[in-house]
Motif scaffolding. Structure first.
Motif, PDB file in Angstrom:
ATOM      1  N   GLU A  84       1.439  -1.002  -0.219  1.00 39.35           N
ATOM      2  CA  GLU A  84      -0.629   0.060   0.106  1.00 39.35           C
ATOM      3  C   GLU A  84       1.274   1.032   0.397  1.00 39.35           C
ATOM      4  OE1 GLU A  84      -2.523  -0.159   3.063  1.00 39.35           O
ATOM      5  OE2 GLU A  84      -3.012  -2.049   3.526  1.00 39.35           O
ATOM      6  N   PHE A  85       0.535   1.953  -0.567  1.00 40.91           N
ATOM      7  CA  PHE A  85       1.179   3.774  -0.359  1.00 40.91           C
ATOM      8  C   PHE A  85       0.289   4.966  -0.378  1.00 40.91           C
ATOM      9  CE2 PHE A  85       1.664   2.745  -4.630  1.00 40.91           C
ATOM     10  CZ  PHE A  85       1.503   3.668  -5.631  1.00 40.91           C
ATOM     11  N   LYS A  86       0.469   5.589  -0.077  1.00 42.94           N
ATOM     12  CA  LYS A  86      -0.248   6.874  -0.913  1.00 42.94           C
ATOM     13  C   LYS A  86       0.601   8.216  -2.178  1.00 42.94           C
ATOM     14  CE  LYS A  86      -2.815   7.144   3.764  1.00 42.94           C
ATOM     15  NZ  LYS A  86      -4.037   8.163   3.412  1.00 42.94           N
ATOM     16  N   ALA A  87       0.263   9.073  -1.846  1.00 46.80           N
ATOM     17  CA  ALA A  87       0.540   9.985  -2.905  1.00 46.80           C
ATOM     18  C   ALA A  87      -0.323  11.089  -3.550  1.00 46.80           C
ATOM     19  CB  ALA A  87       1.758   8.715  -4.757  1.00 46.80           C
ATOM     20  N   SER A  88       0.884  12.053  -3.583  1.00 45.02           N
ATOM     21  CA  SER A  88      -0.419  13.368  -3.812  1.00 45.02           C
ATOM     22  C   SER A  88      -0.241  13.883  -5.662  1.00 45.02           C
ATOM     23  CB  SER A  88       0.796  14.732  -2.507  1.00 45.02           C
ATOM     24  OG  SER A  88       0.113  14.413  -1.599  1.00 45.02           O
ATOM     25  N   CYS A  89      -0.763  13.135  -6.627  1.00 43.81           N
ATOM     26  CA  CYS A  89      -0.035  13.096  -7.747  1.00 43.81           C
ATOM     27  C   CYS A  89      -1.759  13.001  -8.041  1.00 43.81           C
ATOM     28  CB  CYS A  89       0.606  11.619  -7.708  1.00 43.81           C
ATOM     29  SG  CYS A  89      -0.269  10.450  -7.848  1.00 43.81           S
ATOM     30  N   GLY A  90      -0.752  13.518  -9.675  1.00 44.07           N
ATOM     31  CA  GLY A  90      -2.515  13.425 -10.398  1.00 44.07           C
ATOM     32  C   GLY A  90      -2.160  12.570 -11.850  1.00 44.07           C
ATOM     33  N   GLY A  91      -2.949  12.029 -12.956  1.00 41.66           N
ATOM     34  CA  GLY A  91      -2.788  11.609 -14.263  1.00 41.66           C
ATOM     35  C   GLY A  91      -2.720  10.042 -13.673  1.00 41.66           C
ATOM     36  N   ASP A  92      -1.490   9.721 -14.446  1.00 39.05           N
ATOM     37  CA  ASP A  92      -1.487   7.907 -14.265  1.00 39.05           C
ATOM     38  C   ASP A  92      -0.656   7.375 -13.464  1.00 39.05           C
ATOM     39  OD1 ASP A  92      -2.926   8.292 -16.131  1.00 39.05           O
ATOM     40  OD2 ASP A  92      -2.306   7.593 -17.929  1.00 39.05           O
ATOM     41  N   ILE A  93      -0.898   6.157 -12.681  1.00 43.50           N
ATOM     42  CA  ILE A  93      -0.178   5.581 -11.517  1.00 43.50           C
ATOM     43  C   ILE A  93       0.298   3.860 -12.497  1.00 43.50           C
ATOM     44  CG2 ILE A  93       0.164   3.782  -9.350  1.00 43.50           C
ATOM     45  CD1 ILE A  93      -1.589   6.269  -8.203  1.00 43.50           C
ATOM     46  N   LYS A  94       1.089   3.417 -13.328  1.00 45.43           N
ATOM     47  CA  LYS A  94       1.566   2.299 -13.994  1.00 45.43           C
ATOM     48  C   LYS A  94       2.351   1.027 -12.611  1.00 45.43           C
ATOM     49  CE  LYS A  94       1.809   3.925 -17.858  1.00 45.43           C
ATOM     50  NZ  LYS A  94       2.409   4.551 -19.537  1.00 45.43           N
ATOM     51  N   ILE A  95       2.163   0.252 -12.456  1.00 43.26           N
ATOM     52  CA  ILE A  95       2.689  -0.640 -11.887  1.00 43.26           C
ATOM     53  C   ILE A  95       3.292  -1.741 -12.799  1.00 43.26           C
ATOM     54  CG2 ILE A  95       2.029  -0.464  -9.779  1.00 43.26           C
ATOM     55  CD1 ILE A  95       0.039  -3.055  -9.193  1.00 43.26           C
ATOM     56  N   THR A  96       4.706  -2.499 -12.337  1.00 44.16           N
ATOM     57  CA  THR A  96       4.863  -3.487 -13.773  1.00 44.16           C
ATOM     58  C   THR A  96       5.798  -4.622 -12.639  1.00 44.16           C
ATOM     59  OG1 THR A  96       5.755  -1.698 -15.090  1.00 44.16           O
ATOM     60  CG2 THR A  96       7.335  -4.321 -14.769  1.00 44.16           C
TER      61      THR A  96
END
Length: 178
Positions: free
Chosen positions: A35-47
């Motif tokens: 789990e994580f938090k982020a102050s962000c926008g747009g896309d999130i990708k995981i590989t």
């Protein structure tokens, strides 16, 4: 920005049995994940990098993905091949704080899977640890073998019929914030 798994241990919260192997964060058992938090926008990708993934219509290794508390459809993060598997787990997010949770649904016999990287527009940070801890010791009922079938003739050991994130151990820990 791309964050490699080997550099993420202090930036994400690991849950369940996980380990580092060949610079990957390995999630071998059901309900292990991050789990994580982020102050962000747009896309999130995981590989993910996978090996020994069973092939065929009923094969694969499933992961549950929760974005801001909403669980994505079950097939959304189904790993069906060895090698790199990339998933865009969030698209066009508003600039705000977001919480991401990714948990393995299936048991270790359905392949080895390790997180290689997370890509997002800002640095992730871990979800705060709870002051409550709970441990379940069990067998197939704890790992949720067969919890998605209501037909006794179907093979309960097939990954299509297992989701540890809707099993009693995971749901109890979630409900108790443990």
């Amino acid at each position: 920005m791309i964050y490699l798994a080997k550099d993420l241990k202090d930036k994400i919260k690991l849950q369940g049995r996980s380990r580092v192997k060949n610079d990957l964060l390995m999630f071998d058992y059901s309900a292990s994940g991050f789990e994580f938090k982020a102050s962000c926008g747009g896309d999130i990708k995981i590989t993910f990098v996978a090996k020994n993934i069973p092939q065929g219509e009923l094969g694969g290794c499933y992961f549950s993905v929760f974005v801001d508390g909403e669980k994505l459809p079950r097939d959304f993060c189904r790993i069906m091949k060895d090698g790199k598997n990339e998933f865009t787990i969030a698209q066009s997010l508003d600039n705000a704080e977001h919480t991401i949770r990714v948990y393995r649904q299936t048991e270790c016999e359905w392949g080895e899977v390790g997180l290689e990287s997370i890509e997002l527009s800002s640095q992730p940070y871990p979800v705060l640890l709870s002051d409550k801890y709970i441990e379940f010791i069990g067998d197939s009922i704890t790992t949720s073998f067969g919890n998605l079938t209501d037909n006794a003739d179907e093979s309960f050991r097939n990954p299509i019929h297992q989701d540890a994130t809707v099993g009693y151990a995971f749901l109890t820990a979630t409900e108790l914030n443990a």
